[in-house]
Design a protein around this motif. Structure first.
Motif, PDB file in Angstrom:
ATOM      1  N   UNK A 174      43.411  26.391  45.963  1.00 19.99           N
ATOM      2  CA  UNK A 174      42.166  26.815  46.605  1.00 19.99           C
ATOM      3  C   UNK A 174      40.982  26.340  45.767  1.00 19.99           C
ATOM      4  N   UNK A 175      39.820  26.361  46.383  1.00 25.12           N
ATOM      5  CA  UNK A 175      38.617  25.875  45.722  1.00 25.12           C
ATOM      6  C   UNK A 175      38.166  26.859  44.652  1.00 25.12           C
ATOM      7  N   UNK A 176      37.906  26.375  43.464  1.00 23.02           N
ATOM      8  CA  UNK A 176      37.481  27.249  42.377  1.00 23.02           C
ATOM      9  C   UNK A 176      35.987  27.528  42.484  1.00 23.02           C
ATOM     10  N   UNK A 177      35.551  28.551  41.734  1.00 24.03           N
ATOM     11  CA  UNK A 177      34.132  28.820  41.586  1.00 24.03           C
ATOM     12  C   UNK A 177      33.552  29.836  42.544  1.00 24.03           C
ATOM     13  N   UNK A 178      34.255  30.170  43.624  1.00 27.89           N
ATOM     14  CA  UNK A 178      33.725  31.162  44.543  1.00 27.89           C
ATOM     15  C   UNK A 178      33.938  32.562  43.974  1.00 27.89           C
ATOM     16  N   UNK A 179      32.888  33.390  44.026  1.00 26.02           N
ATOM     17  CA  UNK A 179      32.942  34.769  43.549  1.00 26.02           C
ATOM     18  C   UNK A 179      32.817  35.683  44.764  1.00 26.02           C
ATOM     19  N   UNK A 180      33.732  36.629  44.882  1.00 26.75           N
ATOM     20  CA  UNK A 180      33.844  37.460  46.081  1.00 26.75           C
ATOM     21  C   UNK A 180      33.289  38.856  45.816  1.00 26.75           C
ATOM     22  N   UNK A 181      32.139  39.155  46.417  1.00 29.56           N
ATOM     23  CA  UNK A 181      31.532  40.476  46.282  1.00 29.56           C
ATOM     24  C   UNK A 181      31.971  41.427  47.402  1.00 29.56           C
ATOM     25  N   UNK A 182      32.694  40.942  48.375  1.00 28.82           N
ATOM     26  CA  UNK A 182      33.014  41.762  49.553  1.00 28.82           C
ATOM     27  C   UNK A 182      33.760  43.045  49.176  1.00 28.82           C
ATOM     28  N   UNK A 183      33.533  44.140  49.937  1.00 32.61           N
ATOM     29  CA  UNK A 183      32.733  44.273  51.149  1.00 32.61           C
ATOM     30  C   UNK A 183      31.245  44.453  50.852  1.00 32.61           C
ATOM     31  N   UNK A 184      30.432  44.004  51.775  1.00 35.62           N
ATOM     32  CA  UNK A 184      28.987  44.132  51.622  1.00 35.62           C
ATOM     33  C   UNK A 184      28.455  43.213  50.550  1.00 35.62           C
TER      34      UNK A 184
END
Length: 478
Positions: A402-412
């Motif tokens: 998968x693509x690196x570097x994405x930060x997941x704040x979910x939910x909201x």
């Protein structure tokens, strides 16, 4: 007589002693004595067939009611025994003084029809539920099965599409499915030596209860079914969970606060695999979480490890995570998370929500192998305060694609944000973070993805201490 007379209500985390070697929390315990176990009634004697074809609901409920009558007249526990067989049932009401004894080679099978779960609202849809009960429980060595696969509209290796009974607007979309087992507004609850499997929605739901013990329980959900939570502890105090095996699709152990604080939860000696968070506080978080201990837990290839989603203004204080082995990996963007082993966040759910705070967290004696780094994200009015990492080994290694570097704040919050590279530890809106004897290593399979050991915005991070922190390339022995 094989029913334990003493119910361990809770191990209060009064005193935790840690050293630089593997350590365990020392706790005191208050034991609650249940009434004696004096009578057993077989559901077969009430006419239950156990053939898995004909509904045995009325026969089982009659046995439960008779046992409850015995309890009210004698103040002693009564068992409802299920001989070997498969007992198809609609919703059952478990009552005070009654133990469901689902014996080995017996299965209590939840019905798949909407008419099997009559209630004013969907919040009361369960295969088995105890409301306002005392001295109540489930045991026996058998299984309670929710037939969750019959609620799948379309099977999908990424995420199943589920049935929705949203005919009245009382629930949200495909969350309109029955839970498996619930204890609501109850006291002195014990669940042990039982398998809870294939729930259509949440598996074990503990709501506004006092003095609950869950031990030696296997929870087997569907890995691709959303909202397939293992144990949800809601607004409940003095809860003790130990020696449980949880393998399911959604959050495995999930304390929540909707209408009241949650105090004195201890979880020990468990094994967890999930496509969501292994341990997660929130996201329902209107009131305080305080005095929680999680010790000696293995988290295996889960989408997130230890998580806090504080979204509704409640505060968190005094939580210990100790003696853990954690491996987290990425599965699919349809599930929240990016394989974070530790994910601690505060931010308002929406424009009408308040910001809660998180303080006094201890992570000690933890080994991590993960496809992503640690994410510590407070908010301007919801700081992370006094966070301590001690005796930890963190290894970053990629084994999915998968693509690196994405930060997941979910939910909201901010949803998915691109940080371009994977950081070992991300910090923002933190006041007080101390590191002692922490070793961070990253594999050389994609050096472009692992070029930031620490990432933080100095204007939002204060009072940071690093003692015995090391980072570098992982040199593996071939």
């Amino acid at each position: 007589m094989d029913f334990p007379l003493l119910l361990r209500s809770i191990l209060f985390p009064l005193c935790l002693l840690f050293s630089v070697i593997q350590s365990r929390p020392y706790t005191s315990s208050q034991k609650i004595q249940l009434p004696g176990d004096s009578l057993a009634l077989s559901v077969a004697d009430f006419g239950a067939t156990g053939d898995g074809i004909h509904y045995d609901t009325s026969e089982i409920q009659s046995a439960i009611n008779a046992c409850n009558h015995h309890y009210t007249s004698s103040s002693s526990i009564c068992r409802v025994k299920f001989p070997p067989g498969t007992y198809l049932t609609a919703k059952l009401h478990l009552r005070s003084g009654v133990l469901l004894d689902v014996t080995e080679n017996a299965v209590l099978l939840g019905g798949p029809r909407i008419e099997d779960y009559p209630a004013e609202t969907s919040s009361d849809w369960y295969v088995v539920v105890a409301n306002n009960a005392t001295d109540v429980g489930i045991t026996g060595g058998g299984a309670i099965d929710g037939q969750g696969s019959k609620f799948v509209v379309r099977f999908d290796e990424r995420k199943n599409v589920m049935v929705s009974w949203n005919q009245t607007g009382a629930c949200l979309g495909d969350e309109c499915r029955p839970r498996l087992v619930g204890f609501v507004d109850s006291t002195n609850v014990q669940i042990w030596n039982i398998t809870l499997r294939d729930p259509a929605y949440w598996c074990l739901h503990i709501v506004r209860c006092e003095n609950t013990s869950v031990h030696d329980v296997s929870i087997l959900g569907d890995f691709n079914t959303p909202n397939n939570d293992g144990i949800d502890i809601e607004d409940s105090n003095n809860t003790f969970i130990t020696r449980c095996h949880i393998d399911t699709g959604d959050d495995a152990i999930c304390p929540k606060t909707y209408v009241a604080p949650l105090y004195n939860l201890t979880v020990t000696d468990c094994w967890i695999r999930t496509k969501s968070s292994a341990i997660k506080l929130g996201s329902a978080s209107w009131f305080e979480f305080k005095s929680l201990v999680f010790d000696n837990i293995t988290i295996f290839e889960s989408h997130r490890g230890l998580g806090m989603q504080i979204r509704d203004g409640g505060n968190v204080n005094g939580i210990t995570f100790s003696n853990m082995n954690i491996s987290t990996r990425y599965y699919d963007p349809s599930w929240w998370g990016r394989a974070e082993p530790i994910y601690i966040t505060t931010c308002p759910r929406d424009s009408s929500s308040k910001e809660g705070s998180i303080s006094n967290l201890l992570f000690v004696n933890i080994t991590i192998v993960s496809e992503n780094g640690v994410f510590l994200s407070g908010s301007p009015n919801g700081l992370l305060t006094d966070i301590k990492f001690k005796n930890m080994n963190i290894t970053l290694r990629r084994w999915s694609n998968y693509t690196s570097g994405l930060v997941d704040y979910r939910p909201g919050c901010q949803g998915l944000m691109n940080h371009s590279a994977t950081a070992g530890i991300i910090m923002e809106h933190v006041n007080g973070f101390s590191v002692e004897n922490v070793d961070l290593k990253w594999s050389d399979d994609n050096l472009n993805a692992w070029n930031v050991p620490l990432e933080f915005r100095p204007s939002t991070v204060n009072n940071v201490s690093f003692v015995g922190f090391s980072s570098g390339l992982l040199h593996e022995i071939v």
